[in-house]
Design a protein around this motif. Structure first.
Motif, PDB file in Angstrom:
ATOM      1  N   UNK A 186       0.792   4.091  -2.850  1.00  0.00           N
ATOM      2  CA  UNK A 186       0.558   5.520  -2.578  1.00  0.00           C
ATOM      3  C   UNK A 186       1.695   6.346  -3.180  1.00  0.00           C
ATOM      4  N   UNK A 210       0.833  -1.194   0.000  1.00  0.00           N
ATOM      5  CA  UNK A 210       0.000   0.000   0.000  1.00  0.00           C
ATOM      6  C   UNK A 210       0.873   1.251   0.000  1.00  0.00           C
ATOM      7  N   UNK A 216       3.853  -3.497  -8.435  1.00  0.00           N
ATOM      8  CA  UNK A 216       2.718  -2.975  -7.663  1.00  0.00           C
ATOM      9  C   UNK A 216       2.100  -1.804  -8.422  1.00  0.00           C
ATOM     10  N   UNK A 222      -0.294   1.510  -8.886  1.00  0.00           N
ATOM     11  CA  UNK A 222      -0.832   2.603  -8.062  1.00  0.00           C
ATOM     12  C   UNK A 222      -2.344   2.472  -7.862  1.00  0.00           C
ATOM     13  N   UNK A 223      -2.960   1.608  -8.688  1.00  0.00           N
ATOM     14  CA  UNK A 223      -4.405   1.397  -8.580  1.00  0.00           C
ATOM     15  C   UNK A 223      -4.786   0.837  -7.205  1.00  0.00           C
ATOM     16  N   UNK A 224      -3.814   0.220  -6.535  1.00  0.00           N
ATOM     17  CA  UNK A 224      -4.095  -0.366  -5.220  1.00  0.00           C
ATOM     18  C   UNK A 224      -4.563   0.681  -4.211  1.00  0.00           C
ATOM     19  N   UNK A 225      -4.317   1.967  -4.491  1.00  0.00           N
ATOM     20  CA  UNK A 225      -4.802   2.989  -3.546  1.00  0.00           C
ATOM     21  C   UNK A 225      -6.320   3.087  -3.608  1.00  0.00           C
ATOM     22  N   UNK A 226      -6.870   2.737  -4.766  1.00  0.00           N
ATOM     23  CA  UNK A 226      -8.325   2.786  -4.905  1.00  0.00           C
ATOM     24  C   UNK A 226      -8.958   1.451  -4.558  1.00  0.00           C
ATOM     25  N   UNK A 227      -8.269   0.412  -4.898  1.00  0.00           N
ATOM     26  CA  UNK A 227      -8.802  -0.935  -4.674  1.00  0.00           C
ATOM     27  C   UNK A 227      -7.950  -1.643  -3.638  1.00  0.00           C
ATOM     28  N   UNK A 228      -8.356  -1.584  -2.382  1.00  0.00           N
ATOM     29  CA  UNK A 228      -7.603  -2.244  -1.316  1.00  0.00           C
ATOM     30  C   UNK A 228      -7.577  -3.748  -1.606  1.00  0.00           C
TER      31      UNK A 228
END
Lengths: 228, 851
Positions: free
Chosen positions: B299, B295, B386, B388-394
């Motif tokens: 970010x 995460x 990784x 950056x979309x992971x900030x929106x989709x945990x």
């Protein structure tokens, strides 16, 4: 007024268990620079996916996104990162502060990435602007939800972005705190002349925007010009 | 605020360092655990490596002092006039020595003792010190016709200067005790303490008789600029023909160095295993750590950091930890190496000077850095993927590294492990076998963990209670740590158990069979005319004469029609050199003994007058002489040539504590040859043994008595000392294993914390959560430790068969102690980490852990 965001016939699909799932289909819209824009729709309508595509966090299966004059499809991942760092700000529902960095460091990171030698001073000024001048050395876990979102606001405006994407900015806050954060968001936005694109369920918040795009089942359901 | 021109500035290396530090300081306690896992391994390795070099340097620097001369000529035959002429032609001045083992008694004290007598000429040693108490005794013992006794002997028998010692027919006053003499070690003197007497007095002892094993040494001192190698090249072949050898002082030190090299290699490997275990800890901890940093990285990327920047931040963090681990480990190693001389002091004939060598220091620092980065590389490379979309989709999972890249990294890891082990062992092929063994073990354990997870999924015990089901489910849920923890626990247990089993093997190899009435007193050098009287003296003490073995000495004159001189001069000959000049101690008897097995040919139990005489060889002599059944050997039996034929080849178990022979004649051939006898008996206790020894020394001073009981005490003492070193090194592995375990379990709690918090929110009681955690860690501990012990059983069996060549009977300790202790340890650490989840409210936990 030139458009800061042009979305053309955007399509996004995911494969799930061997089957293809279309999340967004045939999405076309534009956002003029300096305006406020609300993306609304029920859960699962594709709002957040669309935000991710518009901000260059993800790539579409078809269609194009032009952000700040750059065709995102033609940029590499690192070029999109550079674009985000120079032109884009973000606010998220769950704040997304870096947990191991202090509030001050969180705000200064976008400026440090640009190599700004005044990063810390600027971050301090921004924290003061959101009313957290004395909380700079606190870690996110030591701040309340409202305070965290205010740090996120300061960080979003740190690099003086041309466009600011906000994903449910009040979703994790109580009504009163949410309302204070929204006021701060709109004030800072007005002061900086930034384009604001908000994904929200909050109809009151959506009504404060100039334009509104309603999604349903991954398609554009309604377009509205509210305060133009 | 001014907007910066986009292309002109960007974050530099300083910022990357700053970010690595900023993030690292918040996770400091966990990063310290990463570091802890390699510190001990590096420390052990640096200590051994530095100690080895110190030893090498000391030995090389003191080689003349070790020999006491520039070179020596040694022979086990009395020098003839011709031989002495040759000696006189050798360059330099020389001093003579005659040495042999014998029994001595002390007229002023009760007691007899097996000693090594050195008859020395004045002026030796040329180099190094002969330190005595009183100090002047080294100079006065020859002119005064006195003896110098090993200091331990003086203490043991409470002797003082002026007392006397009786050697055969000669009684000499004691001039003093020897504190330090060239080539003496505590271990060699504990087997047979040394007594120095004047050279001229040797004949008066009357101890040199038929069959006596006597060494004749000539110590030389040459001019400082003399070319020793040239002397060796010229004179050694000449000496060979005289059944003598030239030994340079450098040869002695090299031999000594080689002896310690083998031990050193073994210890280095043990230390390297500790380091590898630590590296496994790094790999597992970094793997989990980087998962939690997804995460953070998303970010950062969202804020505009490039993939390279995100990767470098964590690469710097892990490198820093590795380097710090290297610095601490190296420091610890340098401090530790001061302890090693204590372990080996008794084995060393010299005093060690403590010094720092830059090679091991550099190795320690580099190993810290390289191993940490290398073992953390796969999870570090994952940062690249990784989104950056992971900030929106945990929970958005990054794509996987390509199989090719993964294989490449694993290949590099194996290559580096091989490189380091080859560097440590100085034997690339053995290093390869070591690496393959390690890789196989990892793969096997990973396969077992994977199979176990599949097994649970397929045969899930739906009827089990809620807590048991939850704990089993945790083993194969997304983000599970089953594989990593089973690997860490399994490898740790495997190493600990293998070390334990190997030590068992080493000690078992050195032990003698107990419980059956075997001889424990061996009477050597009994002359043919004495055997009857000696047997009677023995029986008079109420002791049986168990064996009376005749021994005849002889040398080889010809092997398959070629003279030994021809073979010696033939540079293409592959016959072992020792065979050519060896004085064989041969016996005759009509049957095989317990320690022998017929491998080829036929055993001849009676001699019927035929020529050649049928003889039996031990398999090692047949191999080294390159002969087989039917080949002819010509022996020189003290001047009489005797044609023989190899009638049989025996396999001999030399490890048994009994008299074994490489050449055996049938009875009836050597009965009239000059011979001596060895008699054996069994004394029930030390007192009876001492009484027999005293009466034998009084009546038959030439007889040497080997007290097996006393010898076993010495051997057991030496083995204890060796075992101590092994246990000390194994301790590093065990402690490292514990740290790795602590790191793995501690980092895995972050994976479980979300589930625990959710369960608590849904109303699960603290006890239930504790039970789920306890069962999960118990399962992991049990799978890992049982697999580890089973694997080590296989590995030790291979070691027993291929290296130690001894049957392996597993001790119960790894099963009864190691498995339960490891299970409890995993359980304890697991539960300790779950306490923070139970003590606080779910929100507090989420906030504190930054979930």
């Amino acid at each position: 007024m030139p458009n800061i965001l042009n979305v053309h016939e955007l399509r996004k699909t995911y494969s799930s268990g061997g089957a293809e799932l279309t999340v967004l289909d045939d999405i076309t819209f534009s956002v003029p620079a300096g305006t406020t824009f609300a993306l609304v729709g029920p859960s699962g309508s594709g709002k957040t996916t669309l935000l991710g595509l518009c901000a260059g966090l993800d790539t579409p299966n078809a269609g194009s996104v032009e952000l700040c004059g750059a065709d995102l499809g033609s940029l590499s991942e690192d070029e999109r990162a550079l674009l985000r760092n120079r032109q884009v700000g973000f606010i998220f529902q769950n704040f997304q502060l870096l947990p191991t960095l202090t509030a001050l460091e969180n705000v200064s990171v976008p400026l440090e990435l640009q190599g700004d030698p005044r990063a810390v001073e600027s971050a301090r000024e921004l924290l003061a602007k959101v009313g957290l001048a004395d909380r700079g050395h606190h870690y996110p876990s030591q701040l309340s939800g409202g305070e965290q979102q205010r740090v996120a606001l300061a960080r979003a405006f740190a690099n003086r972005p041309q466009v600011l994407f906000a994903d449910e900015p009040t979703g994790n806050l109580d009504e009163e705190t949410g309302s204070r954060v929204v006021s701060l968001l709109f004030d800072l936005n007005k002061e900086a002349g930034t384009t604001l694109i908000i994904v929200t369920h909050d109809t009151d918040l959506a009504r404060r925007c100039d334009r509104l795009l309603r999604l349903k089942g991954g398609r554009v359901f309604e377009r509205q010009e509210l305060n133009v | 605020m001014e907007t910066l021109p986009p292309e002109t500035r960007k974050a530099g290396f300083g910022w990357l360092l700053q970010m690595a530090w900023r993030d690292g300081r918040a996770s400091l306690h966990r990063l310290v655990l990463f570091m802890g896992s390699i510190v001990l391994g590096i420390g052990a390795l640096v200590a051994i490596q530095n100690f080895g070099l110190t030893l090498e340097e000391t030995i090389a620097g003191q080689s003349k002092e070790l020999m006491g001369a520039d070179y020596l000529v040694d022979s086990d035959q009395p020098p003839t006039a011709g031989f002495l002429d040759t000696i006189n032609q050798l360059p330099g001045t020389f001093r003579r020595e005659v040495n042999f083992a014998t029994m001595v008694s002390f007229p002023d004290r009760a007691g007899t003792r097996l000693v090594r007598v050195r008859g020395m000429e004045a002026g030796y040693p040329f180099y190094g010190a002969l330190e005595t108490t009183p100090a002047g005794a080294a100079e006065t013992y020859i002119p005064e016709g006195a003896a110098l006794l090993d200091a331990t002997l003086m203490t043991q028998y409470r002797l003082k200067p002026g007392d006397s010692v009786k050697l055969g027919n000669l009684t000499l006053p004691i001039a003093g005790g020897i504190d330090l003499a060239p080539g003496n070690t505590a271990v060699t003197t504990s087997v047979a303490p040394v007594i120095w007497i004047p050279y001229e007095q040797i004949d008066k002892t009357g101890l040199i008789q038929v069959g006596s094993r006597v060494g004749y040494n000539f110590y030389f001192k040459v001019a400082p600029d003399a070319d020793l190698q040239a002397i060796y090249d010229l004179w050694d072949p000449i000496m060979d023909r005289n059944n003598a050898d030239v030994d340079l002082h450098t040869d002695t030190s090299q031999r000594l160095g080689r002896r310690f090299e083998n031990v050193g290699r073994f210890l280095k490997l043990v230390a390297f295993i500790a380091l590898l275990l630590g590296c496994l800890g790094i790999a597992s901890s970094v793997h989990i750590y980087m998962k939690e940093k997804r995460q953070f990285i998303a970010i950062l990327k969202c804020l505009g950091a490039t993939r390279r920047q995100s990767f470098l931040i964590f690469l710097l963090q892990i490198s820093g930890i590795g380097l710090l681990g290297g610095v601490l480990g190296t420091g610890m190693g340098l401090a530790l190496q001061q302890i090693f001389p204590r372990f080996v002091r008794d084995f060393l004939p010299l005093e060690l000077d403590w010094s720092i060598h830059w090679g091991p220091v550099l190795l320690g620092l580099l190993l810290g850095l390289v191993m940490a980065v290398l073992f953390g590389l796969l999870p570090l490379l994952n940062t690249w993927l990784i989104s950056p979309l992971a900030v929106l989709r945990i929970g958005h999972l990054p794509s996987r590294l390509s199989k090719r890249l993964t294989a490449l990294v694993l290949g590099i890891i194996l290559l580096v492990i091989w490189g380091v082990s080859a560097l440590l062992l100085e034997q690339p092929f053995r290093a390869l076998a070591f690496v393959l063994g390690i890789a196989f073990t990892f793969a096997l354990l990973a396969g077992i963990a994977w199979g176990f997870m599949r097994g649970i999924r397929r045969f899930f015990p739906h009827s089990w209670g809620f807590e048991a089901r939850q704990s089993l489910l945790n083993l194969f849920r997304p983000n599970n740590q089953t594989l990593v923890l089973v690997l860490a626990i399994g490898i740790g247990t495997f190493l600990i158990s293998t070390l334990y089993f190997s030590q068992d093997l080493l000690l078992a190899r050195a032990q003698v069979e107990d419980g059956r009435p075997a001889a424990n007193l061996i009477l050597l050098d009994v002359q043919a005319g004495q055997q009857q009287a000696v047997a009677e003296t023995t029986r008079a003490q109420g002791l049986p004469v168990m064996e009376n073995i005749p021994i005849v000495t002889m040398r080889l004159e010809k092997i398959k029609d070629r003279t030994v001189n021809d073979i010696r001069e033939d540079t293409t000959s592959t016959v072992s050199q020792w065979i050519l000049s060896h004085e064989f101690r041969v016996t005759y008897r009509d049957s095989l003994i317990e320690s022998e097995q017929l491998k080829a040919g036929q055993w001849v139990s009676a001699y019927n007058g035929e020529v050649p005489v049928p003889v039996s060889l031990s398999d090692n002599v047949a191999r080294d002489a390159q002969v087989t059944v039917g080949d002819r050997l010509l022996f020189n039996v003290q001047g009489v040539l005797m044609e023989t034929e190899v009638a049989s080849i025996r396999e001999v178990d030399w490890g048994r504590m009994q008299l074994n022979f490489s050449v055996v004649f049938p009875p009836g051939v050597l009965d009239n040859a000059p011979r001596f006898h060895v008699l054996t008996t069994r004394a029930p206790d030390a007192e009876t043994s001492a009484a027999l020894q005293q009466s034998l020394v009084r009546g038959f001073p030439n007889i040497t008595v080997l007290d097996i009981r006393q010898l076993l005490e010495v051997v057991s003492d030496i083995l204890d000392k060796i075992g101590w070193v092994i246990r000390f090194m194994a301790f590093f592995s065990i402690l490292t294993g514990f740290i790795v375990l602590l790191g793995a379990v501690r980092t895995s709690k972050f994976q479980r914390i979300r589930e625990s918090v959710l369960l608590r929110t849904l109303g699960a009681k603290g006890g239930q959560i504790l039970k789920i955690a306890a069962l999960e860690y118990l399962f992991l501990g049990a799978i890992g430790s049982v697999m580890g012990v089973l694997l080590s059983l296989g590995a030790t069996e291979l070691l027993a068969r291929n290296i130690f060549e001894t049957p392996f009977i597993p001790s119960w300790v790894p099963f009864g102690v190691v498995i339960p202790v490891i299970c409890l340890l995993v359980l304890g650490i697991g539960l300790l980490n779950s306490r923070s989840v139970l003590r606080s409210t779910p929100l507090e936990v989420l906030r504190r852990e930054g979930v």
